[in-house]
Scaffold this active site. Structure first.
Site, PDB file in Angstrom:
ATOM      1  N   ASN A 107      -6.894  -9.495  -6.649  1.00  0.00           N
ATOM      2  CA  ASN A 107      -6.817 -10.131  -5.334  1.00  0.00           C
ATOM      3  C   ASN A 107      -8.111 -10.823  -4.935  1.00  0.00           C
ATOM      4  OD1 ASN A 107      -7.779  -7.302  -5.138  1.00  0.00           O
ATOM      5  ND2 ASN A 107      -7.995  -7.763  -2.960  1.00  0.00           N
TER       6      ASN A 107
ATOM      7  N   GLN B 288      -0.348 -10.034  -6.119  1.00  0.00           N
ATOM      8  CA  GLN B 288      -0.883 -11.399  -6.180  1.00  0.00           C
ATOM      9  C   GLN B 288      -0.243 -12.242  -7.279  1.00  0.00           C
ATOM     10  OE1 GLN B 288      -2.932 -12.638  -3.963  1.00  0.00           O
ATOM     11  NE2 GLN B 288      -3.578 -10.772  -2.914  1.00  0.00           N
TER      12      GLN B 288
ATOM     13  N   CYS C  64      -8.857  -6.608   3.322  1.00  0.00           N
ATOM     14  CA  CYS C  64      -8.767  -5.172   3.581  1.00  0.00           C
ATOM     15  C   CYS C  64     -10.141  -4.524   3.737  1.00  0.00           C
ATOM     16  CB  CYS C  64      -8.006  -4.491   2.449  1.00  0.00           C
ATOM     17  SG  CYS C  64      -6.341  -5.123   2.229  1.00  0.00           S
TER      18      CYS C  64
ATOM     19  N   THR D 211       0.836  -1.209   0.000  1.00  0.00           N
ATOM     20  CA  THR D 211       0.000   0.000   0.000  1.00  0.00           C
ATOM     21  C   THR D 211       0.865   1.251   0.000  1.00  0.00           C
ATOM     22  OG1 THR D 211      -1.828  -1.110   1.128  1.00  0.00           O
ATOM     23  CG2 THR D 211      -1.738   1.288   1.301  1.00  0.00           C
TER      24      THR D 211
END
Length: 371
Positions: free
Chosen positions: A152, A180, A317, A73
């Site tokens: 993801n 990923q 998330c 991130t």
């Protein structure tokens, strides 16, 4: 002590590889030097960091640099900083696929407050972007295009190389979230930046990286001592870096065997879940991610009933947000279909027995629901 459930949530995180744990221990216990110090302990720690960069680079395009971050991130946020320089050339448009991870979507949206035009580009019902439509959307005002390699939530693989070509044809740069896919799926040589994460490849949590093509200048994300080429100041953890490097080296060493193993387990899972519908493309996808739905299933109840299996209803998330999956919504699924979808994440340390037991537990709970 209670037995751990069968773990089928490898998109959320992966277990730490034993070899990675062993590599990290000395840097946590004995070799505690600051890698930015000039004395012997510091130089040893610095050497370990550079070895890790070399190990990681084998899975990335040539002619670029790896900048360590605290997460993927953070790496995404760092990469977006390039648009400030491009804005001086009149480029104030950012395009991201509507199925991007929240790290990309929300970072892009934050730039709207800074006067940038942000377009969340639609995807098809198979989860894949139309190159024709995307080509029309990218214009001379576009500074950055962001598209993830492997989604993801649904595992579909975007035509990243072709998307980068479209971006470059109009003078824009291409940022790719390869989290990923890193170590499992080929990464296009023509992307400009790539965000990666250690804990998705059997490495430690708390460390990510941004690969940046040579010649691309980024503004500082964190000011301070000037570490990481002055872009991300702060003391690096040799243990985390060494763990990331070892995890990448294992991915390279075991790529073929891992791929064959996960494909075999995925084929078995598809057989056992034949009554379910796959969300997204059935073919253009990473086999370790199986996102499926079954009409009438209450996934919230299902996850409560099946305590013996660790699986998910979408991205970790966003799991606490209460919002329906934006990825499944982008496919065109309605709220009922979204709420009847689960994600099974198959990894290196799963077995055929895991798939057999997990599918039995999930399907039996579903039959009770639908009876």
């Amino acid at each position: 002590m209670s037995k751990n459930p069968i773990y089928l949530d490898n998109q959320a995180t992966t277990p730490l590889a034993p070899e990675v744990f062993d590599v990290m221990i000395p840097w946590l216990r004995d070799s505690f030097g600051n890698p930015h110090s000039a004395h012997l302990l510091g130089r040893k720690a610095s050497a370990a960091v550079e070895v890790a960069r070399d190990q990681m680079s084998g899975l990335l395009p040539e002619s670029g640099n790896i900048l360590f971050t605290g997460s993927a991130t953070e790496a995404v946020n760092m990469g977006f900083g390039v648009v400030h320089a491009l804005r001086t050339d009149g480029r104030n448009k950012i395009i991201v696929l509507d199925s991007e991870h929240a790290a990309v979507r929300d970072t892009a949206i934050s730039y709207e407050k800074q006067g940038f035009i942000v377009e969340r580009h639609p995807i098809g019902s198979d989860g894949i972007a139309s190159l024709a439509q995307l080509g029309d959307a990218i214009d001379g005002k576009t500074a950055l295009v962001a598209a993830m390699l492997v989604n993801n939530e649904i595992g579909v693989i975007q035509p990243v190389e072709a998307i980068a070509e479209l971006a470059h044809a109009k003078g824009a740069l291409m940022l790719c979230d390869v989290v990923q896919g890193y170590g499992r799926v080929d990464i296009a040589d023509n992307i400009d930046m790539a965000a990666i994460s250690a804990h998705k490849i059997y490495g430690p949590k708390g460390i990510g990286a941004l690969w940046v093509r040579n010649g691309i200048d980024l503004p500082p994300l964190i000011h301070g001592g000037g570490q990481e080429r002055g872009i991300r100041s702060g003391t690096l953890s040799p243990a985390l870096c060494a763990g990331f490097g070892q995890a990448a080296a294992l991915c390279m060493e075991r790529r073929e065997s891992d791929a064959a193993h996960i494909q075999a387990l995925s084929d078995k899972a598809r057989y056992y879940f034949a009554d379910w519908t796959i969300n997204g493309s059935c073919n253009q996808r990473y086999s370790g991610n199986l996102n499926i739905r079954r009409q009438g299933v209450d996934v919230g109840r299902l996850m409560s009933d099946v305590r013996g299996v660790a699986f998910s209803a979408g991205s970790a998330c966003a799991s606490g947000s209460g919002r329906p999956s934006h990825v499944l919504a982008a496919l065109g699924l309605d709220s009922t279909q979204i709420k009847s979808s689960i994600r099974l994440g198959i990894g290196r340390y799963n077995s055929i027995k895991d798939i057999e037991i997990a599918s039995k537990l999930i399907n039996e709970a579903v039959e009770v629901q639908l009876a």
